[in-house]
Each structure stands twice: as C-alpha cells, then as structure tokens.
Design a protein around this motif. Structure first.
Motif, PDB file in Angstrom:
ATOM      1  N   MET A 134      39.064  52.037  44.652  1.00  0.00           N
ATOM      2  CA  MET A 134      38.907  50.615  44.930  1.00  0.00           C
ATOM      3  C   MET A 134      37.898  50.382  45.935  1.00  0.00           C
ATOM      4  SD  MET A 134      41.225  49.409  43.011  1.00  0.00           S
ATOM      5  CE  MET A 134      41.214  47.797  43.671  1.00  0.00           C
ATOM      6  N   PRO A 135      37.205  49.193  46.038  1.00  0.00           N
ATOM      7  CA  PRO A 135      36.360  49.097  46.982  1.00  0.00           C
ATOM      8  C   PRO A 135      36.743  48.716  48.434  1.00  0.00           C
ATOM      9  CG  PRO A 135      36.831  47.099  45.518  1.00  0.00           C
ATOM     10  CD  PRO A 135      37.556  48.121  45.177  1.00  0.00           C
ATOM     11  N   LEU A 136      36.053  48.566  49.418  1.00  0.00           N
ATOM     12  CA  LEU A 136      36.344  48.351  50.609  1.00  0.00           C
ATOM     13  C   LEU A 136      36.256  46.783  50.714  1.00  0.00           C
ATOM     14  CD1 LEU A 136      33.890  50.615  52.488  1.00  0.00           C
ATOM     15  CD2 LEU A 136      36.254  50.507  52.820  1.00  0.00           C
ATOM     16  N   PRO A 137      37.061  46.180  51.578  1.00  0.00           N
ATOM     17  CA  PRO A 137      37.021  44.667  51.717  1.00  0.00           C
ATOM     18  C   PRO A 137      35.557  44.343  52.194  1.00  0.00           C
ATOM     19  CG  PRO A 137      38.276  45.608  53.539  1.00  0.00           C
ATOM     20  CD  PRO A 137      37.884  46.723  52.790  1.00  0.00           C
ATOM     21  N   ASP A 138      34.664  44.266  51.696  1.00  0.00           N
ATOM     22  CA  ASP A 138      33.332  44.086  51.696  1.00  0.00           C
ATOM     23  C   ASP A 138      32.392  43.401  50.497  1.00  0.00           C
ATOM     24  OD1 ASP A 138      30.716  44.693  53.235  1.00  0.00           O
ATOM     25  OD2 ASP A 138      30.228  45.460  51.290  1.00  0.00           O
ATOM     26  N   GLY A 139      31.956  42.348  50.716  1.00  0.00           N
ATOM     27  CA  GLY A 139      31.155  41.562  49.412  1.00  0.00           C
ATOM     28  C   GLY A 139      30.404  42.269  48.470  1.00  0.00           C
ATOM     29  N   GLY A 140      29.512  43.003  49.208  1.00  0.00           N
ATOM     30  CA  GLY A 140      28.802  44.075  48.289  1.00  0.00           C
ATOM     31  C   GLY A 140      29.478  45.248  47.578  1.00  0.00           C
ATOM     32  N   ASP A 141      30.470  45.755  48.439  1.00  0.00           N
ATOM     33  CA  ASP A 141      31.295  46.781  47.635  1.00  0.00           C
ATOM     34  C   ASP A 141      32.078  46.091  46.544  1.00  0.00           C
ATOM     35  OD1 ASP A 141      31.642  49.479  47.751  1.00  0.00           O
ATOM     36  OD2 ASP A 141      33.660  49.174  48.942  1.00  0.00           O
ATOM     37  N   LEU A 142      32.866  45.022  46.796  1.00  0.00           N
ATOM     38  CA  LEU A 142      33.631  44.274  45.713  1.00  0.00           C
ATOM     39  C   LEU A 142      32.629  44.055  44.615  1.00  0.00           C
ATOM     40  CD1 LEU A 142      36.453  43.394  44.899  1.00  0.00           C
ATOM     41  CD2 LEU A 142      35.871  41.423  46.179  1.00  0.00           C
ATOM     42  N   ARG A 143      31.409  43.344  44.853  1.00  0.00           N
ATOM     43  CA  ARG A 143      30.467  43.053  43.857  1.00  0.00           C
ATOM     44  C   ARG A 143      30.404  44.408  42.707  1.00  0.00           C
ATOM     45  NH1 ARG A 143      25.189  40.651  45.673  1.00  0.00           N
ATOM     46  NH2 ARG A 143      25.229  42.773  46.809  1.00  0.00           N
ATOM     47  N   HIS A 144      30.056  45.408  43.577  1.00  0.00           N
ATOM     48  CA  HIS A 144      29.834  46.782  42.827  1.00  0.00           C
ATOM     49  C   HIS A 144      30.839  47.138  41.997  1.00  0.00           C
ATOM     50  CE1 HIS A 144      28.182  50.650  41.788  1.00  0.00           C
ATOM     51  NE2 HIS A 144      29.438  51.071  42.367  1.00  0.00           N
ATOM     52  N   HIS A 145      31.956  46.878  42.453  1.00  0.00           N
ATOM     53  CA  HIS A 145      33.183  47.327  41.533  1.00  0.00           C
ATOM     54  C   HIS A 145      33.570  46.536  40.613  1.00  0.00           C
ATOM     55  CE1 HIS A 145      37.067  49.277  41.078  1.00  0.00           C
ATOM     56  NE2 HIS A 145      37.832  47.875  40.903  1.00  0.00           N
ATOM     57  N   TRP A 154      44.709  38.780  51.827  1.00  0.00           N
ATOM     58  CA  TRP A 154      43.657  38.560  50.882  1.00  0.00           C
ATOM     59  C   TRP A 154      42.251  38.734  51.502  1.00  0.00           C
ATOM     60  CZ3 TRP A 154      44.441  38.738  45.893  1.00  0.00           C
ATOM     61  CH2 TRP A 154      45.745  38.553  45.362  1.00  0.00           C
ATOM     62  N   PHE A 155      41.265  39.275  50.915  1.00  0.00           N
ATOM     63  CA  PHE A 155      39.741  39.065  51.162  1.00  0.00           C
ATOM     64  C   PHE A 155      39.313  38.345  49.952  1.00  0.00           C
ATOM     65  CE2 PHE A 155      35.619  40.561  49.996  1.00  0.00           C
ATOM     66  CZ  PHE A 155      35.009  40.821  51.016  1.00  0.00           C
ATOM     67  N   TRP A 156      38.512  37.461  50.426  1.00  0.00           N
ATOM     68  CA  TRP A 156      37.718  36.272  49.417  1.00  0.00           C
ATOM     69  C   TRP A 156      36.399  36.478  49.463  1.00  0.00           C
ATOM     70  CZ3 TRP A 156      42.190  34.567  52.317  1.00  0.00           C
ATOM     71  CH2 TRP A 156      43.010  33.738  51.460  1.00  0.00           C
ATOM     72  N   ALA A 157      35.597  36.387  48.229  1.00  0.00           N
ATOM     73  CA  ALA A 157      34.369  36.611  48.278  1.00  0.00           C
ATOM     74  C   ALA A 157      33.774  35.642  47.318  1.00  0.00           C
ATOM     75  CB  ALA A 157      33.845  37.638  47.759  1.00  0.00           C
ATOM     76  N   LYS A 158      32.678  34.792  47.397  1.00  0.00           N
ATOM     77  CA  LYS A 158      32.079  34.024  46.413  1.00  0.00           C
ATOM     78  C   LYS A 158      30.636  34.381  46.128  1.00  0.00           C
ATOM     79  CE  LYS A 158      30.832  28.984  45.783  1.00  0.00           C
ATOM     80  NZ  LYS A 158      30.783  27.750  46.453  1.00  0.00           N
ATOM     81  N   TYR A 159      30.270  34.505  44.843  1.00  0.00           N
ATOM     82  CA  TYR A 159      28.880  34.932  44.610  1.00  0.00           C
ATOM     83  C   TYR A 159      28.328  34.018  43.582  1.00  0.00           C
ATOM     84  CZ  TYR A 159      31.342  39.315  45.549  1.00  0.00           C
ATOM     85  OH  TYR A 159      31.998  40.364  46.068  1.00  0.00           O
ATOM     86  N   SER A 160      26.754  34.098  43.599  1.00  0.00           N
ATOM     87  CA  SER A 160      26.044  33.013  42.819  1.00  0.00           C
ATOM     88  C   SER A 160      26.357  33.571  41.312  1.00  0.00           C
ATOM     89  CB  SER A 160      24.583  33.353  43.169  1.00  0.00           C
ATOM     90  OG  SER A 160      24.313  34.790  42.740  1.00  0.00           O
ATOM     91  N   PRO A 161      25.961  32.537  40.590  1.00  0.00           N
ATOM     92  CA  PRO A 161      26.318  33.049  39.101  1.00  0.00           C
ATOM     93  C   PRO A 161      25.730  34.407  38.652  1.00  0.00           C
ATOM     94  CG  PRO A 161      25.456  30.567  39.217  1.00  0.00           C
ATOM     95  CD  PRO A 161      25.406  31.471  40.571  1.00  0.00           C
ATOM     96  N   ASP A 162      24.699  34.644  39.035  1.00  0.00           N
ATOM     97  CA  ASP A 162      24.125  36.077  38.488  1.00  0.00           C
ATOM     98  C   ASP A 162      24.710  37.091  39.230  1.00  0.00           C
ATOM     99  OD1 ASP A 162      22.788  35.421  40.896  1.00  0.00           O
ATOM    100  OD2 ASP A 162      20.953  35.673  39.741  1.00  0.00           O
ATOM    101  N   MET A 163      25.746  36.823  40.324  1.00  0.00           N
ATOM    102  CA  MET A 163      26.074  37.861  41.325  1.00  0.00           C
ATOM    103  C   MET A 163      25.240  38.689  42.096  1.00  0.00           C
ATOM    104  SD  MET A 163      29.393  38.067  40.192  1.00  0.00           S
ATOM    105  CE  MET A 163      30.029  39.500  40.766  1.00  0.00           C
ATOM    106  N   THR A 164      23.923  38.064  42.357  1.00  0.00           N
ATOM    107  CA  THR A 164      22.919  38.560  43.087  1.00  0.00           C
ATOM    108  C   THR A 164      22.857  38.234  44.694  1.00  0.00           C
ATOM    109  OG1 THR A 164      21.428  36.861  42.703  1.00  0.00           O
ATOM    110  CG2 THR A 164      21.227  38.859  41.516  1.00  0.00           C
ATOM    111  N   GLU A 165      23.707  37.123  44.953  1.00  0.00           N
ATOM    112  CA  GLU A 165      23.905  36.423  46.318  1.00  0.00           C
ATOM    113  C   GLU A 165      25.331  36.367  46.682  1.00  0.00           C
ATOM    114  OE1 GLU A 165      23.175  32.466  48.667  1.00  0.00           O
ATOM    115  OE2 GLU A 165      22.334  32.657  46.857  1.00  0.00           O
ATOM    116  N   MET A 208      27.723  34.508  48.526  1.00  0.00           N
ATOM    117  CA  MET A 208      27.710  33.250  49.103  1.00  0.00           C
ATOM    118  C   MET A 208      28.770  32.949  50.342  1.00  0.00           C
ATOM    119  SD  MET A 208      26.983  31.426  45.569  1.00  0.00           S
ATOM    120  CE  MET A 208      26.951  29.672  46.102  1.00  0.00           C
ATOM    121  N   ALA A 209      29.934  33.743  50.449  1.00  0.00           N
ATOM    122  CA  ALA A 209      30.910  33.836  51.356  1.00  0.00           C
ATOM    123  C   ALA A 209      31.745  35.113  51.077  1.00  0.00           C
ATOM    124  CB  ALA A 209      31.780  32.464  51.088  1.00  0.00           C
ATOM    125  N   GLN A 210      32.347  35.380  52.169  1.00  0.00           N
ATOM    126  CA  GLN A 210      33.019  36.699  51.996  1.00  0.00           C
ATOM    127  C   GLN A 210      34.005  37.029  53.174  1.00  0.00           C
ATOM    128  OE1 GLN A 210      31.240  40.717  52.662  1.00  0.00           O
ATOM    129  NE2 GLN A 210      29.349  39.749  53.265  1.00  0.00           N
TER     130      GLN A 210
END
Length: 176
Positions: free
Chosen positions: A41-52, A136-147, A149-151
């Motif tokens: 499971m990922p850490l509560p981090d936008g980058g780690d969650l995105r990778h997961h 809850w950990f929240w995250a928001k990503y750009s459509p292509d998941m590269t950015e 936007m919030a975490q």
C-alpha cells in the motif's frame, strides 16, 4: 587496574553503539505501522498514491462502484459525469456496510458534460492519518495524472465530505 580500564572502555563502546543505533533508527509513523508491507500500500502522499493507482495497480482494472456504470450523472465540484472505481478493500467494505476499511481506495474520474476527462480525484483511507477527517487522504490529479493538483488533508474536500460524515465521508453510495 588495567582490567578495569578495558571493561570501562568496552562498556563505553557498547553504550555508544546502542545510542548511535537508536538515533539512526527510523521512527514509525502511526499510519505506517497499520499499513502492513510498504510495497503493498502507498504512503499518504500524492506521488506514492499516484504510482500505486496508475502504475503498481492500475485502477482501471478495478471494479466500479456497485450499481454505478461509466459516465453516470455527477455534480460539482467533481463534474457533470463520473466514473468511480474501488479497490478490493473498498468493495468488501461497501458489501459489509460497516464503513470503509483501512487501505480502501476510491478513484473518481471527473468529466465535463461533453465526456472530456477533467481530473482524477482519490480518497484513500489510512488508519491514524487524519482522525478528525475520518482518516481520509485526498488527492486530485490532472487528467493525464502528471500533475498533483491537491493532496493531503484538503480543506475543500474535507469541508464538503464532512456533510456525509455519518456515511464515512463518502458520497458515491451507502457504506454504513
């Protein structure tokens, strides 16, 4: 006398080694101790969650929220049309109706009225991460998941989702 000096030096050496080992030991953060294996499971981090969700375990292979299909009617701020995916832990939690279990992940694709993907928003339940916000950990990503936007403990997410606190902060459907 020499024997005492050797014993004292040995004790100093051992004590120093223990202090150095303890000082260099990484402290375990509460949500890490409840997560299980770090590679699962990922850490509560936008980058780690995105990778997961976009690499390690592609969320598009997950089940959709029960009773919801692709591009169902949504509302702002998420978009006019939505597609919501859940990992196995979240799916089992929905079935049990006892709230979302630790490590539940909900991924929502947010679409404009013309079905253009505008963002990907994620809720990730991490025990001990944010007790005041249902963990809850929240995250928001750009459509292509590269950015990212919030975490994190996003005030806009928490402010809105706290209105359904009795449903474990979830709008998509009943979980309790």
């Amino acid at each position: 006398m020499r024997k005492y000096v050797v014993v004292i030096l040995a004790l100093i050496f051992i004590a120093s080694a223990v202090i150095i080992a303890y000082a260099g030991h990484e402290r375990v953060i509460p949500w890490e101790s409840s997560r299980g294996h770090y590679d699962v499971m990922p850490l509560p981090d936008g980058g780690d969650l995105r990778h997961h969700i976009a690499g390690h375990s592609d969320y598009k292979t997950w089940k959709m929220w029960p009773g919801k299909g692709e591009l169902y009617k949504g509302k702002e701020p998420h978009g006019s049309l939505l597609t919501t995916y859940v990992n196995d832990r979240a799916l089992k939690s929905i079935d049990k109706m006892k709230g979302m279990a630790n490590n539940s992940i909900i991924v929502k694709e947010n679409y404009a009225p013309n079905a253009k993907l505008m963002a990907v928003t994620v809720m990730y339940k991490v025990k001990g991460y944010n007790p005041e916000g249902g963990d809850w950990f929240w995250a928001k990503y750009s459509p292509d998941m590269t950015e990212i936007m919030a975490q994190g403990k996003v005030s806009d997410c928490l402010g809105c989702h706290s209105t359904v606190k009795n449903n474990d902060y979830v709008f998509a459907g009943p979980v309790k």
